[in-house]
Design an enzyme around this catalytic site. Sequence first.
Site, PDB file in Angstrom:
ATOM      1  N   ARG A   1     -13.479  -4.699 -12.579  1.00 36.12           N
ATOM      2  CA  ARG A   1     -14.827  -5.003 -12.079  1.00 36.12           C
ATOM      3  C   ARG A   1     -15.707  -5.634 -13.149  1.00 36.12           C
ATOM      4  NH1 ARG A   1     -15.866  -0.012  -7.858  1.00 36.12           N
ATOM      5  NH2 ARG A   1     -14.835  -1.057  -6.121  1.00 36.12           N
TER       6      ARG A   1
ATOM      7  N   LYS B   1      -5.292   7.772   6.465  1.00 39.06           N
ATOM      8  CA  LYS B   1      -5.710   8.218   7.799  1.00 39.06           C
ATOM      9  C   LYS B   1      -6.010   7.103   8.784  1.00 39.06           C
ATOM     10  CE  LYS B   1      -7.567  12.636   6.358  1.00 39.06           C
ATOM     11  NZ  LYS B   1      -8.768  13.456   6.247  1.00 39.06           N
TER      12      LYS B   1
ATOM     13  N   GLY C   1      -9.589   0.058  -2.066  1.00 39.89           N
ATOM     14  CA  GLY C   1      -9.545   0.532  -3.443  1.00 39.89           C
ATOM     15  C   GLY C   1      -8.141   0.889  -3.908  1.00 39.89           C
TER      16      GLY C   1
ATOM     17  N   GLY D   1     -14.856  -0.268   0.282  1.00 39.71           N
ATOM     18  CA  GLY D   1     -15.563   0.046   1.519  1.00 39.71           C
ATOM     19  C   GLY D   1     -16.295  -1.160   2.087  1.00 39.71           C
TER      20      GLY D   1
HETATM   21  P1  ADP Z   1      -7.245   1.974   0.427  1.00 39.26           P
HETATM   22  O1  ADP Z   1      -8.131   2.576  -0.633  1.00 39.26           O
HETATM   23  O2  ADP Z   1      -6.294   0.971  -0.122  1.00 39.26           O
HETATM   24  O3  ADP Z   1      -8.035   1.491   1.608  1.00 39.26           O
HETATM   25  P2  ADP Z   1      -6.787   4.578   1.588  1.00 39.26           P
HETATM   26  O4  ADP Z   1      -7.906   5.125   0.771  1.00 39.26           O
HETATM   27  O5  ADP Z   1      -6.988   4.457   3.048  1.00 39.26           O
HETATM   28  O6  ADP Z   1      -6.322   3.179   0.978  1.00 39.26           O
HETATM   29  O7  ADP Z   1      -5.512   5.484   1.397  1.00 39.26           O
HETATM   30  C1  ADP Z   1      -4.942   5.710   0.139  1.00 39.26           C
HETATM   31  C2  ADP Z   1      -4.334   7.072   0.065  1.00 39.26           C
HETATM   32  O8  ADP Z   1      -3.392   7.257   1.097  1.00 39.26           O
HETATM   33  C3  ADP Z   1      -3.573   7.254  -1.227  1.00 39.26           C
HETATM   34  O9  ADP Z   1      -4.212   8.247  -1.989  1.00 39.26           O
HETATM   35  C4  ADP Z   1      -2.178   7.668  -0.786  1.00 39.26           C
HETATM   36  O10 ADP Z   1      -1.621   8.705  -1.568  1.00 39.26           O
HETATM   37  C5  ADP Z   1      -2.425   8.137   0.624  1.00 39.26           C
HETATM   38  N1  ADP Z   1      -1.196   8.096   1.431  1.00 39.26           N
HETATM   39  C6  ADP Z   1      -0.425   7.034   1.684  1.00 39.26           C
HETATM   40  N2  ADP Z   1       0.656   7.381   2.411  1.00 39.26           N
HETATM   41  C7  ADP Z   1       0.571   8.717   2.625  1.00 39.26           C
HETATM   42  C8  ADP Z   1       1.390   9.673   3.284  1.00 39.26           C
HETATM   43  N3  ADP Z   1       2.527   9.327   3.901  1.00 39.26           N
HETATM   44  N4  ADP Z   1       0.971  10.964   3.294  1.00 39.26           N
HETATM   45  C9  ADP Z   1      -0.174  11.322   2.674  1.00 39.26           C
HETATM   46  N5  ADP Z   1      -0.991  10.468   2.035  1.00 39.26           N
HETATM   47  C10 ADP Z   1      -0.624   9.175   2.003  1.00 39.26           C
HETATM   48 MG    MG Z   2      -9.083   4.528  -0.862  1.00 42.56          MG
END
Ligand code: ADP
Ligand code: MG
Length: 407
Positions: free
Chosen positions: A36, A197, A353, A376
């Site tokens: 950043r 999620k 992120g 976000g």
């Molecule tokens: P981003 O920040 O890229 O948008 P998210 O914050 O939605 O992604 O999700 C990231 C998290 O999802 C990570 O901490 C990762 O460990 C978790 N994750 C990915 N696959 C699984 C899984 N099968 N079970 C539990 N957690 C998971």
């Molecule tokens: Mg995230």
Amino acid sequence: MDFKTVRDVDVRGRRVFVRADLNVPLDDGRITDDTRIRASLPTLVHLLERGATVILASHLGRPKGKVNDALRLKPVADRLSQLLGRPVRMTGDALGPGVQVAIDKLRAGDLLLLENLRFHADEEANSPEFAAALARLADLYVNDAFGAAHRAHASTEGITHHLPAVAGLLMEREVEALSRLLKKPSRPFHAVIGGAKVSGKLEVLGVLLSRCQAVLVGGGMANTFLAARGLEMGKSLVEADQLLNAERMVTEARRRRVRLMLPTDVVVAPQIHHRAKTQVVAVNAVPKDQMIVDIGPDTRAAYAAHLVKARTILWNGPMGVFEIAQFAEGTNQMARVVAARTAAGTVTIVGGGDSVAAVEGLGLADRMTHVSTGGGASLEYIEGKTLPGVAALLPVDAEIVFAEDDA
Ligand code: ADP
Ligand code: MG
């Protein structure tokens, strides 16, 4: 773009308040990822080279309106001075008598970093007095903090009521990349979506189903889709209250003839631990005492093969629990596949992120068309929401009027 940028203003001799997103991850006072800070450089260099006086401000972490010594911007100032090749001075507070004194000593081409804005509760509360006081420090406002643009805070929104407000170069690049993705993506446009999620990404999923030709689902959220199909998920992360929404998404995809791809095989482990014993199983054979931690090799291959057809790829969310090396292969392979598509001429955008951290960690960030610094904010932009920090910028056809010119 529909807003004015730093390139539209003659900044010579002007005091410019730059809101950047210097919210870097820290480990015991050490910066673990300076992306950043580096992303903020083009705007700073642009302004300094043209004889502006730069008053730079950012938040760091969540001090919740109180001074927190662990969240001081000193490490950022140090890194910034290394990158700019000159000392970067700092104030002890974002606002107060000392700040004006420090600003009065500045000359054209100087830069001063203000202390963490969020040490003041007024920042997140978007207090009009606080915003006005920040505005009094400068003649022009530049918002380069795309990562904070989805929040209407004093330094992202309130201040624009008092100063001409234009975008920085990073802000411009972020909005340009994402708006092109939504307005005129080269087709086929395929999205890869993962992360923990379904609940946090329902709206994004809905938008993607209306724009993409294929949506490839991985990560924890795939479990909820598989559970909705009636499959046994063992100890895996499943959102029971999202089963219906997952079903709705599947129906919506079918109605729109969008290919919604789900894992066919997965990596499972008895617990989330770096030495846990893993095995690969088909999605209809997840043992009751195991949890899904990554997509399996067949799924990785099928997703990679499908992405070969894409002309545009958006990737948001890791394919597994990538923080643990032995569960990271699905995510790492996806990063390599997307990077290879970039080399083949596909427009590739990575946002979120954690997915961005994974790509950075592999050293593949500069092999993507665009890697968004705004987790976000980029999701909200894709969802079609108005970002207050972007909406507050002067429209392209507006005239830039400085306070004293007005008098
Ligand atoms: P981003 O920040 O890229 O948008 P998210 O914050 O939605 O992604 O999700 C990231 C998290 O999802 C990570 O901490 C990762 O460990 C978790 N994750 C990915 N696959 C699984 C899984 N099968 N079970 C539990 N957690 C998971
Ligand atoms: Mg995230």
